[in-house]
Design a protein around this motif. Structure first.
Motif, PDB file in Angstrom:
ATOM      1  N   ILE A   1      13.901  18.974 -18.862  1.00  0.00           N
ATOM      2  CA  ILE A   1      13.147  19.882 -17.985  1.00  0.00           C
ATOM      3  C   ILE A   1      11.836  20.252 -18.676  1.00  0.00           C
ATOM      4  O   ILE A   1      11.834  20.600 -19.864  1.00  0.00           O
ATOM      5  CB  ILE A   1      13.957  21.155 -17.680  1.00  0.00           C
ATOM      6  CG1 ILE A   1      15.240  20.781 -16.939  1.00  0.00           C
ATOM      7  CG2 ILE A   1      13.135  22.159 -16.877  1.00  0.00           C
ATOM      8  CD1 ILE A   1      16.165  21.953 -16.685  1.00  0.00           C
ATOM      9  N   ASP A   2      10.748  20.185 -17.934  1.00  0.00           N
ATOM     10  CA  ASP A   2       9.460  20.666 -18.440  1.00  0.00           C
ATOM     11  C   ASP A   2       9.248  22.096 -17.958  1.00  0.00           C
ATOM     12  O   ASP A   2       9.254  22.351 -16.745  1.00  0.00           O
ATOM     13  CB  ASP A   2       8.313  19.783 -17.925  1.00  0.00           C
ATOM     14  CG  ASP A   2       8.137  18.530 -18.773  1.00  0.00           C
ATOM     15  OD1 ASP A   2       8.800  18.435 -19.825  1.00  0.00           O
ATOM     16  OD2 ASP A   2       7.350  17.660 -18.374  1.00  0.00           O
ATOM     17  N   LEU A   3       9.084  23.004 -18.909  1.00  0.00           N
ATOM     18  CA  LEU A   3       8.804  24.397 -18.561  1.00  0.00           C
ATOM     19  C   LEU A   3       7.308  24.640 -18.742  1.00  0.00           C
ATOM     20  O   LEU A   3       6.773  24.472 -19.841  1.00  0.00           O
ATOM     21  CB  LEU A   3       9.598  25.347 -19.458  1.00  0.00           C
ATOM     22  CG  LEU A   3      11.126  25.243 -19.322  1.00  0.00           C
ATOM     23  CD1 LEU A   3      11.816  26.141 -20.341  1.00  0.00           C
ATOM     24  CD2 LEU A   3      11.556  25.638 -17.919  1.00  0.00           C
TER      25      LEU A   3
ATOM     26  N   GLN B   1      18.708  20.971  -8.146  1.00  0.00           N
ATOM     27  CA  GLN B   1      17.456  21.147  -8.903  1.00  0.00           C
ATOM     28  C   GLN B   1      16.841  22.520  -8.632  1.00  0.00           C
ATOM     29  O   GLN B   1      16.401  23.207  -9.551  1.00  0.00           O
ATOM     30  CB  GLN B   1      16.449  20.060  -8.512  1.00  0.00           C
ATOM     31  CG  GLN B   1      16.753  18.709  -9.128  1.00  0.00           C
ATOM     32  CD  GLN B   1      15.736  17.660  -8.731  1.00  0.00           C
ATOM     33  OE1 GLN B   1      15.137  17.747  -7.662  1.00  0.00           O
ATOM     34  NE2 GLN B   1      15.545  16.673  -9.577  1.00  0.00           N
TER      35      GLN B   1
ATOM     36  N   VAL C   1      18.810  25.170 -10.417  1.00  0.00           N
ATOM     37  CA  VAL C   1      18.527  25.167 -11.864  1.00  0.00           C
ATOM     38  C   VAL C   1      17.166  25.793 -12.127  1.00  0.00           C
ATOM     39  O   VAL C   1      17.001  26.626 -13.033  1.00  0.00           O
ATOM     40  CB  VAL C   1      18.599  23.725 -12.412  1.00  0.00           C
ATOM     41  CG1 VAL C   1      18.047  23.660 -13.834  1.00  0.00           C
ATOM     42  CG2 VAL C   1      20.033  23.224 -12.377  1.00  0.00           C
ATOM     43  N   GLN C   2      16.179  25.420 -11.321  1.00  0.00           N
ATOM     44  CA  GLN C   2      14.838  26.009 -11.467  1.00  0.00           C
ATOM     45  C   GLN C   2      14.911  27.530 -11.385  1.00  0.00           C
ATOM     46  O   GLN C   2      14.354  28.250 -12.215  1.00  0.00           O
ATOM     47  CB  GLN C   2      13.907  25.513 -10.348  1.00  0.00           C
ATOM     48  CG  GLN C   2      13.315  24.162 -10.598  1.00  0.00           C
ATOM     49  CD  GLN C   2      12.465  23.695  -9.422  1.00  0.00           C
ATOM     50  OE1 GLN C   2      12.714  24.068  -8.278  1.00  0.00           O
ATOM     51  NE2 GLN C   2      11.496  22.858  -9.710  1.00  0.00           N
TER      52      GLN C   2
ATOM     53  N   ILE D   1      16.621  29.215 -14.472  1.00  0.00           N
ATOM     54  CA  ILE D   1      15.825  29.231 -15.707  1.00  0.00           C
ATOM     55  C   ILE D   1      14.660  30.204 -15.570  1.00  0.00           C
ATOM     56  O   ILE D   1      14.404  31.027 -16.454  1.00  0.00           O
ATOM     57  CB  ILE D   1      15.313  27.813 -16.032  1.00  0.00           C
ATOM     58  CG1 ILE D   1      16.499  26.906 -16.351  1.00  0.00           C
ATOM     59  CG2 ILE D   1      14.326  27.837 -17.184  1.00  0.00           C
ATOM     60  CD1 ILE D   1      16.129  25.443 -16.449  1.00  0.00           C
ATOM     61  N   ARG D   2      13.986  30.103 -14.433  1.00  0.00           N
ATOM     62  CA  ARG D   2      12.826  30.974 -14.219  1.00  0.00           C
ATOM     63  C   ARG D   2      13.245  32.444 -14.257  1.00  0.00           C
ATOM     64  O   ARG D   2      12.615  33.274 -14.895  1.00  0.00           O
ATOM     65  CB  ARG D   2      12.172  30.637 -12.882  1.00  0.00           C
ATOM     66  CG  ARG D   2      10.810  31.245 -12.703  1.00  0.00           C
ATOM     67  CD  ARG D   2      10.237  30.927 -11.342  1.00  0.00           C
ATOM     68  NE  ARG D   2       9.782  29.561 -11.199  1.00  0.00           N
ATOM     69  CZ  ARG D   2      10.191  28.737 -10.240  1.00  0.00           C
ATOM     70  NH1 ARG D   2      11.081  29.123  -9.355  1.00  0.00           N
ATOM     71  NH2 ARG D   2       9.710  27.513 -10.167  1.00  0.00           N
TER      72      ARG D   2
END
Lengths: 118, 480
Positions: free
Chosen positions: A107-109, A10, A13-14, A17-18
């Motif tokens: 996923i919530d962005l 996790q 992945v965070q 994306i960030r």
């Protein structure tokens, strides 16, 4: 996947994306907007293995674009554009994302300006 | 669902449509098409770096005699407006791929998305001059390149093509509003005191120009020693002070405060007491009242004068010098400078003079909001209401800064030999001010945005001081 491995994946992945949203300049600072500290928009996304969104990002918070709040409208629009821009460039996701369970992995962005970051 | 299955479902006491919906939802959930109540992962993305939005503005199309030249000029002013804000970065025209754009056709979005162009927004416009009546119509469309949609469209019609420059500013304001959520500021003017280098520093004439420096001209030929002009936030009136011969004492001068209507040319002496001097006048947000400093016997206090009836109210009554009042945009609060606390600092008070809760605690009729070793002057409440701009003298420098209205978040935006006299753009995003770069140098006008970015010199024909930014001009064009 064990709980420890799940957590590590996790975090990976965070970070992926960030980093893409920021390093590819898809999402930039919006601190100069009126009353910027209150601005925040959350989109729910899911990726497919071709590096694109599996579905159109969905605005979750606020649930609807407020009609009488132009700064928030523009902020939401800019967040949506940031997602479109990075989607056009193609997302690079670690292979572990597709092993995350339960699939599909949503996923919530949460987009915020620097001045509103807590 | 077949009739037989429906019948069976009804016999079983179940609503067939409800069952069918449940079935569809179950299938969609299995396929991952419906978002769950909660996502598995939440990622907060903080915009770290400020990056201007890339915008492409090809020359507008033209239709009618003389339209081509106006379209080119209008497009140029529009590009300069947008670029000057630093909110936008113009895409170089040489990079354009699609060069056969038509106002009536959607653009080829991929041509504007590719690397090297990478426009987020595209503006396509058209200038039409009607040969029958010489009316000019300006149409434009704003496209969201990544969303592949038309975001906004508008057209203006004016009686004469001579107004093309204002229309360029108006289009820039529309685009600014659509892409930032804030009102624009391009279709506005600025009044300042024009100085001739080498002349007596007391001498100065009122002048006016568009916010981009165009159309500069003098106002009021007879007045040559003018100070502190202040634009009305609602119309084209200004307040200013002028040194005039004192009728009582030949050879001496007297400071008078005037109210002047730029559009009608009408002017009147606003305030003049027999044994007092009024100065630092500033309009209320509705333009119906002014707040000013009145000096009587060496002491200055804040007064509010209602313009229609000239009724006066005294707001402060202190042995210290209270000066430079400025209203909050809702008209309920005033910020001012007072030296009651050892050196000039910023204070706030209610417009009705009543007691209030002070940000640092306690209740009082005035509350100090700066606690700093510097000397604060020229406070101006932002039209947005969230910040107060000021000049600060300290550490051997004069700076322009902003502070929140509760005294928190003070930021110094500029440092210079002498930076002073801040004034807000009508949308509260930009501050214009006066800068003297070094000892002996002439004062010039500069601007900086609220975050301290985009420090720019504002063009003026001569030296200039005391800028005051006017409101957005009223739209005279028919708009659709």
């Amino acid at each position: 996947m064990g709980a420890g491995e799940m957590r590590r994946t996790q975090v990976t992945v965070q970070d992926f994306i960030r980093a893409q949203l920021i390093n590819k300049r898809c999402w930039t600072d919006h601190s100069d907007m009126a009353d910027a500290a209150r601005l925040q928009a959350t989109f729910r996304v899911r990726f497919s293995n071709n590096g694109k969104f599996a579905l159109e990002p969905e605005l979750r918070e606020p649930a609807r674009e407020p009609i009488n709040d132009p700064p928030m409208q523009v902020f939401i629009q800019h967040a949506r554009t940031a997602l479109q821009k990075c989607n056009n460039l193609g997302w690079q996701l670690p292979p572990e994302y597709f092993k995350l369970e339960p699939a599909p992995y949503w996923i919530d962005l949460v987009f915020v300006p620097k001045i509103g970051a807590r | 669902m077949t009739a037989r299955k429906t019948l069976i479902a009804l016999k079983n006491g179940k609503d067939p449509m409800r069952q069918f919906k449940s079935f569809v939802i179950a299938i969609a959930a299995i396929m991952g098409m419906i978002t769950p109540a909660a996502a598995q992962l939440r990622v907060t993305v903080v915009g770290e770096e400020y990056v201007p939005m890339r915008i492409a503005v090809p020359d507008f199309e033209a239709d009618g005699a003389g339209a081509a030249e106006i379209a080119a000029q209008l497009s140029d002013v529009l590009r300069k407006d947008l670029a000057s804000s630093a909110v936008f970065e113009l895409v170089d025209k040489a990079a354009f791929i699609e060069r056969d754009l038509s106002f009536d056709m959607a653009p080829r979005y991929p041509d504007w998305q590719v690397a090297g162009v990478a426009a987020q927004a595209l503006i396509v416009g058209n200038v039409i001059i009607n040969p029958a009546n010489n009316n000019m119509t300006v149409q434009f469309r704003l496209y969201n390149v990544f969303g592949q949609t038309q975001q906004f469209a508008r057209q203006y019609t004016v009686a004469t093509p001579l107004n093309w420059r204002r229309l360029a500013h108006r289009v820039a304001d529309d685009i600014f509003t659509q892409l930032t959520g804030d009102a624009g500021y391009f279709d506005s003017r600025m009044v300042f005191v024009s100085k001739t280098p080498g002349e007596d520093p007391v001498r100065g004439r009122l002048a006016i120009m568009d916010q981009d420096g165009a159309n500069a001209e003098f106002l009021l030929a007879g007045f040559t020693s003018v100070i502190n002009p202040r634009f009305s936030p609602t119309d084209q009136r200004i307040l200013y002070g002028a040194y005039v011969p004192d009728p009582k004492y030949p050879g001496a001068t007297l400071l008078r405060t005037y109210l002047y209507d730029i559009e009608t040319g009408r002017q009147e002496v606003l305030a003049e007491g027999p044994n007092s001097m009024d100065y630092s006048a500033r309009f209320s947000p509705d333009g119906r009242s002014i707040a000013l400093s009145r000096a009587v016997g060496g002491n200055s206090d804040i007064y509010v004068i209602e313009l229609a009836r000239r009724t006066q109210r005294r707001l402060t009554n202190d042995a210290a010098i209270d000066t430079s009042p400025s209203f909050s945009p809702d008209g309920k609060m005033i910020v001012f400078v007072s030296d009651r606390g050892l050196g000039p600092q910023l204070y706030i008070m209610r417009e009705d003079g009543a007691q209030m809760n002070c940000p640092k605690g306690g209740r009082d009729t005035t509350c100090r909001i700066t606690f700093d070793s510097g000397r604060f002057t020229d406070p101006v409440w932002s039209p947005r209401g969230d910040w107060i701009a000021f000049s600060r003298q300290g550490d051997g420098k004069f700076s322009i800064g902003v502070i929140r209205t509760d005294g928190s978040g003070m930021r110094i935006l500029t440092d210079g030999y002498q930076d002073e006299s801040p004034t807000w753009s009508p949308n509260g995003r930009v501050i214009a001010f006066e800068r003297t770069a070094s000892r002996g140098a002439g004062p010039k006008l500069w601007s900086v945005d609220l975050t301290g970015r985009n420090l720019r010199r504002m063009p003026t024909p001569r030296d200039a001081t005391n800028p005051t930014w006017g409101p957005l001009l009223k739209v005279e064009a028919a708009q659709q």
